[in-house]
Write an enzyme that holds these catalytic residues in place. Structure first.
Site, mmCIF file in Angstrom:
data_model
loop_
_atom_site.group_PDB
_atom_site.id
_atom_site.type_symbol
_atom_site.label_atom_id
_atom_site.label_comp_id
_atom_site.label_asym_id
_atom_site.label_seq_id
_atom_site.Cartn_x
_atom_site.Cartn_y
_atom_site.Cartn_z
ATOM 1 N N HIS A 162 0.941 -1.125 -0.024
ATOM 2 C CA HIS A 162 -0.213 0.020 -0.087
ATOM 3 C C HIS A 162 0.847 1.243 0.014
ATOM 4 O O HIS A 162 0.409 2.283 0.497
ATOM 5 C CB HIS A 162 -0.759 0.256 1.282
ATOM 6 C CG HIS A 162 -1.836 -1.280 1.474
ATOM 7 N ND1 HIS A 162 -2.758 -1.429 0.670
ATOM 8 C CD2 HIS A 162 -1.428 -2.315 2.232
ATOM 9 C CE1 HIS A 162 -3.437 -2.695 1.347
ATOM 10 N NE2 HIS A 162 -2.376 -3.505 1.926
ATOM 11 N N SER A 219 15.790 21.095 -16.262
ATOM 12 C CA SER A 219 14.630 21.942 -16.493
ATOM 13 C C SER A 219 15.172 23.175 -17.105
ATOM 14 O O SER A 219 16.449 23.595 -16.557
ATOM 15 C CB SER A 219 13.894 22.125 -15.165
ATOM 16 O OG SER A 219 13.016 23.308 -15.400
ATOM 17 N N LYS A 277 16.941 21.296 -10.969
ATOM 18 C CA LYS A 277 15.989 20.040 -11.258
ATOM 19 C C LYS A 277 16.932 18.934 -12.070
ATOM 20 O O LYS A 277 17.628 18.912 -12.815
ATOM 21 C CB LYS A 277 14.884 20.166 -12.282
ATOM 22 C CG LYS A 277 13.730 21.027 -11.745
ATOM 23 C CD LYS A 277 12.824 20.146 -10.695
ATOM 24 C CE LYS A 277 12.160 19.084 -11.375
ATOM 25 N NZ LYS A 277 10.512 19.209 -11.109
ATOM 26 N N GLU A 324 10.108 8.117 -16.982
ATOM 27 C CA GLU A 324 8.914 8.395 -17.334
ATOM 28 C C GLU A 324 8.299 8.339 -18.676
ATOM 29 O O GLU A 324 7.393 8.059 -19.033
ATOM 30 C CB GLU A 324 8.924 10.131 -17.042
ATOM 31 C CG GLU A 324 8.810 10.421 -15.686
ATOM 32 C CD GLU A 324 9.127 11.814 -15.293
ATOM 33 O OE1 GLU A 324 8.827 12.295 -14.449
ATOM 34 O OE2 GLU A 324 9.445 12.582 -16.286
#
Ligand code: ARG
Length: 465
Positions: free
Chosen positions: A159, A280, A286, A293
């Protein structure tokens, strides 16, 4: 458009509508099949020579002509035209153009229907071999990580909440097992891909006594297809591949999700190699996990292709229908997407570095050894349900006083149960917990090393077969 160049022009009196010509043409995408089309034609011509339907001279001229055409294509010196619809007619026309009348005999006992089914099978077989190699490279990378990180403790989650301590190596071996099944499925799918349609001709077989076994042998097919209607019409082998690919992509997408979470500031479990991330344009701090992804994102197109292929097939009466021309783009896209995603993962994984201290800290924060304390009490004669209750109270105390179970004193623990003794601390540590799970399939470092060793041998065996 003028029909006079078209091999089927004989019965037509009107020209093809210009838009229909481009609408029905497949050359833009099926030219990718050219090497397989040529290999299939060379084998067919060789067989025709063998059974005396072509003279030696004709056979030689055809084979040499086709080899020359392949060289032209590889040199990018081939003019593909939509006027000739597809890869098969473009190459055949060029052959006739190049060697003259002998070229007109190549299509004896063959139809584009069995030809295209053969080409797609040859293509897919060769791609399955490349994909299997990438898959094995990734499996090997995971084994490397499992061996190196067999004793690196991390919180195991259910979970998405801390559950019990495991090792990073054990987690890598879980991924390994999933990929192993993917490889087995792919190898099994290959068996059904490797069946030869040639000889089925348009749909009913042919009146020539073709030596189908010889053609199959020349092309490395295991057997000729047993039914001519089935051979030209079904694309279930492509659907089966797309479903294997979908399962693998589903697995890669889950790995991706974990890598993305783990590399986030909130988890900080791993560091992804710079070479596999991007920055970024606005936020200088970043480092984005682009590769996982993208792999997660590309999973959608593979699932989509599986559905495209299933839907393509579902309403077709036997035998061949032009619908089948639509099999290529989803199949090609599936092959490319899967191969590239596996490649990116196989290249990236050896450079993934787990952050051991962050993983240990997370495991401690989540009371990952609570089950171990309950099991300890059971071994001292307490019923499991009572033990569960006792440990729950100890966890409550830990939460209230911001301490891990191992940081609570013996006197305090004994208030919850007199059965707790000083030996409890050995099992309250994360190391004690993982070491105790020393059974086949368990997370104990010893077991993880053993699992990785067995898997290495297995993988070597799979590579050889
Ligand atoms: N381009 C066609 C395909 O991809 C080749 C087979 C054409 N056969 C036919 N009868 N029109 O399926």
């Amino acid at each position: 458009m003028n029909t006079e160049n078209k091999p089927w022009a004989g019965r037509f009196t009107e020209e093809t509508d210009a838009f229909v010509e481009t609408f029905t043409a497949s050359i833009e995408f099926d030219k990718r099949l050219a090497p397989f089309d040529i290999a299939g034609s060379i084998a067919h011509a060789t067989m025709l020579g063998h059974i005396g339907l072509l003279s030696d001279k004709e056979c030689k001229a055809i084979v040499q002509g086709l080899e020359g055409i392949l060289e032209d294509i590889e040199r990018d010196d081939f003019h593909w035209t939509a006027e000739l619809e597809d890869v098969h007619m473009n190459i055949e026309a060029r052959l006739i153009n190049r060697i003259g009348d002998a070229g007109k005999k190549l299509h004896t006992g063959r139809s584009r229907n069995d030809q295209v089914a053969t080409d797609v099978r040859l293509f897919l077989r060769s791609e399955i071999d490349l994909i299997s190699a990438e898959l094995q490279r990734l499996q090997s990378a995971l084994l490397g990580l499992a061996e190196r990180e067999a004793d690196a403790i991390m919180p195991g989650l259910t979970h998405l909440q801390v559950a019990q301590p495991i090792t990073f190596g054990h987690h890598m071996m879980a991924w390994y097992e999933m990929l192993k099944r993917d490889g087995e499925r792919l190898a099994d799918c290959r068996k059904r891909v490797n069946i030869m349609p040639l000889g089925a001709a348009a749909l009913a077989g042919t009146s020539y006594a073709l030596d189908r076994d010889l053609t199959a042998k020349l092309l490395g097919f295991s057997v000729p297809a047993a039914n001519s209607l089935d051979a030209v019409s079904d694309r279930d082998f492509a659907i089966e591949f797309a479903s294997c690919a979908s399962l693998t992509m589903m697995h890669l997408s889950r790995f991706s999700e974990e890598l993305i979470l783990w590399s986030s500031g909130q988890f900080g479990f791993i560091d992804l190699p710079d070479a596999f991330c991007t920055g970024s344009s606005i936020m200088p701090q970043k480092k984005n996990p682009d590769v996982p992804e993208l792999v997660r994102g590309k999973t959608g197109r593979v699932f989509g292709s599986l559905f495209a292929l299933l839907t393509l097939m579902k309403s077709q009466p036997l035998a061949y229908n032009k619908d089948n021309q639509e099999d290529k783009e989803p199949l090609f896209d599936t092959v490319d997407t899967l191969k590239h995603c596996l490649r990116a993962f196989a290249d990236m994984m050896p450079h993934v570095r787990p952050n051991r201290s962050a993983m240990v800290a997370a495991a401690k924060k989540g009371y990952a050894t609570a089950t171990d304390l309950a099991d300890y009490l059971v071994r001292k004669g307490v019923a499991f349900r009572d033990a569960h209750e006792i440990v729950g109270k100890a966890v409550r105390l830990g939460l209230d006083t911001q301490r891990d179970l191992s940081e609570i004193s013996l006197a305090e623990l004994q208030k919850f149960s007199p059965s707790i003794e000083s030996d409890v601390f050995a099992i309250l540590t994360l190391e004690g917990s993982v070491t105790a799970r020393d059974l086949f399939g368990g997370t104990a470092p010893k077991r993880v090393r053993e699992a990785a060793r067995l898997a290495r041998a297995e993988l070597q065996g799979a590579k050889k077969s």
